[in-house]
Scaffold this motif. Structure first.
Motif, PDB file in Angstrom:
ATOM      1  N   ARG A 197     -25.838  94.469 104.334  1.00 52.11           N
ATOM      2  CA  ARG A 197     -26.601  93.524 103.513  1.00 52.11           C
ATOM      3  C   ARG A 197     -28.070  93.944 103.414  1.00 52.11           C
ATOM      4  N   ILE A 198     -28.657  94.299 104.554  1.00 50.18           N
ATOM      5  CA  ILE A 198     -30.066  94.712 104.580  1.00 50.18           C
ATOM      6  C   ILE A 198     -30.262  95.976 103.752  1.00 50.18           C
ATOM      7  N   CYS A 199     -29.323  96.912 103.883  1.00 49.75           N
ATOM      8  CA  CYS A 199     -29.451  98.174 103.153  1.00 49.75           C
ATOM      9  C   CYS A 199     -29.329  97.957 101.641  1.00 49.75           C
ATOM     10  N   LEU A 200     -28.387  97.124 101.237  1.00 43.15           N
ATOM     11  CA  LEU A 200     -28.218  96.850  99.813  1.00 43.15           C
ATOM     12  C   LEU A 200     -29.410  96.076  99.262  1.00 43.15           C
ATOM     13  N   GLU A 201     -29.946  95.182 100.063  1.00 38.94           N
ATOM     14  CA  GLU A 201     -31.111  94.396  99.650  1.00 38.94           C
ATOM     15  C   GLU A 201     -32.305  95.298  99.385  1.00 38.94           C
ATOM     16  N   ARG A 202     -32.403  96.373 100.143  1.00 40.13           N
ATOM     17  CA  ARG A 202     -33.524  97.310  99.977  1.00 40.13           C
ATOM     18  C   ARG A 202     -33.166  98.506  99.106  1.00 40.13           C
ATOM     19  N   LYS A 203     -32.083  98.403  98.373  1.00 45.02           N
ATOM     20  CA  LYS A 203     -31.650  99.433  97.420  1.00 45.02           C
ATOM     21  C   LYS A 203     -31.507 100.801  98.085  1.00 45.02           C
ATOM     22  N   ALA A 204     -30.888 100.803  99.269  1.00 43.45           N
ATOM     23  CA  ALA A 204     -30.659 102.069  99.963  1.00 43.45           C
ATOM     24  C   ALA A 204     -29.578 102.878  99.247  1.00 43.45           C
ATOM     25  N   ILE A 205     -29.849 104.135  99.035  1.00 40.41           N
ATOM     26  CA  ILE A 205     -28.848 105.030  98.464  1.00 40.41           C
ATOM     27  C   ILE A 205     -27.750 105.308  99.498  1.00 40.41           C
ATOM     28  N   PHE A 206     -28.172 105.461 100.740  1.00 40.01           N
ATOM     29  CA  PHE A 206     -27.222 105.655 101.829  1.00 40.01           C
ATOM     30  C   PHE A 206     -27.893 105.291 103.142  1.00 40.01           C
ATOM     31  N   LEU A 207     -27.082 105.088 104.145  1.00 41.39           N
ATOM     32  CA  LEU A 207     -27.542 104.850 105.506  1.00 41.39           C
ATOM     33  C   LEU A 207     -27.063 105.999 106.380  1.00 41.39           C
ATOM     34  N   LYS A 208     -28.000 106.686 107.011  1.00 42.24           N
ATOM     35  CA  LYS A 208     -27.640 107.753 107.958  1.00 42.24           C
ATOM     36  C   LYS A 208     -27.607 107.161 109.364  1.00 42.24           C
ATOM     37  N   VAL A 209     -26.483 107.384 110.055  1.00 45.59           N
ATOM     38  CA  VAL A 209     -26.314 106.908 111.424  1.00 45.59           C
ATOM     39  C   VAL A 209     -26.103 108.113 112.338  1.00 45.59           C
TER      40      VAL A 209
END
Length: 326
Positions: free
Chosen positions: A84-96
């Motif tokens: 949710r946080i990543c989509l809210e901030r328009k993240a292209i991807f999340l690297k873990v």
């Protein structure tokens, strides 16, 4: 659950003695001073500190270094909150980059991920600090033990230091000599100011007749410690100051409760290849010389679990990967 404040996050980390230093509130503040935004979220008993970096047109990339739990899979609530946080901030991807070692990695069984490139050094050497100092020394290579003692006999001393200007000058020399990237003077000052007052880091200097020869910045969180930044100049190298200062950094970490000391980065090759070049002299460029030095302190060669990218916008992700490919 909404984002949580830094003070609340620090309370969470304090109760999790095995948390990685990259999940500390201070690390988030450090990166926030240099182009990232730290966002901290919690769902139930699980939590995560995510770093966001802005891209053009309002997009971001998200980075989650060494999370406390596995945030996806069994911890669905936290995974949903991170999404949710990543989509809210328009993240292209999340690297873990999971806080576990390769042999324990089962993240690849999850769907919706791409194999990603690591940001932190994937392969390292971890020195066991348990036991007496004599037992720790006994696990080192004979030449390393000899060089540690030789430095003392040749008049090298080690003490706590706070001269960031001199440290920065020294690390610029080291990076140029050994062929690796370094940060700015402001970065090292900010790291020192954030971590040192609370006892989570120490800057040590090795000197001969009052002249600085080598320095290290060592970090600690719970029972783990990390050697992240180190430097040496080109003077009096025959006095082996780099060996003694590493030993004193280990002693400092042990005295502050660490049971292991992560030497933070060697060439990302299999152990057979590393050992072949450890005993040879044909490879000295880049991290090969660093490996030869670090391997002498004993320890176990380990590789971090695979870095993974959770892709939210596939087309933009492909463009980003293409644009940033080395």
């Amino acid at each position: 659950m909404p984002e949580i404040l830094l003070t609340d996050w620090n309370d969470i980390i304090e109760k999790k003695p095995h948390a990685h230093i990259l999940q500390s509130g201070a690390w988030g503040e450090l990166k926030s001073s240099f182009g990232w935004e730290a966002v901290r979220v919690k769902a139930g008993e699980h939590s995560a500190q995510i770093l966001f970096r802005k891209l053009p047109l309002g997009y971001t990339i998200a980075y989650l270094p060494k999370p406390i739990p596995k945030i996806f899979g069994e911890n669905t609530a936290l995974g949903d909150e991170v999404d949710r946080i990543c989509l809210e901030r328009k993240a292209i991807f999340l690297k873990v980059e999971p806080d576990t070692w390769e042999e324990k990695d089962d993240h690849l069984s999850l769907t919706g991920w791409q194999i990603g490139d690591p940001i932190q050094p994937p392969r390292t050497i971890v020195v066991d600090l348990r036991g007496t100092e004599d037992e720790i020394l006994a696990r080192m290579k004979q030449k390393t033990r000899y060089n540690i003692r030789l430095a003392g006999r040749k008049g090298v001393t080690v003490r706590a230091w706070d001269d960031i200007d001199a440290f920065n000058e020294m690390i610029q020399i080291t990076g140029g000599r050994d062929g690796f990237g370094v940060h700015t003077r402001e970065y090292y000052q900010r790291a020192y100011d954030l971590f040192h007052p609370g006892g989570s880091a120490e800057l040590l200097v090795a000197e001969y007749e009052g002249k600085p020869l080598a320095a290290v910045m060592v970090f600690i969180s719970g029972n783990r410690s990390w050697y992240m930044y180190g430097a040496s100049n080109n003077q009096e190298r025959n006095r082996m100051p780099t060996y003694l200062i590493q030993w004193e950094a280990m002693r400092w970490a042990k005295e502050h409760g660490a049971e292991e000391y992560d030497l933070w980065g060697v060439p990302d090759r299999d152990e057979e290849t590393l050992e072949k070049h450890f005993t040879g002299t044909q490879r000295n460029e880049g991290l090969w010389g660093v490996y030869r030095f670090k391997r002498g302190f004993g320890g176990e060669v380990k590789r971090a679990a695979q870095a993974l990218d959770r892709v939210y916008k596939p087309f933009l992700y492909t463009l980003y990967r293409t644009a940033t490919k080395k």
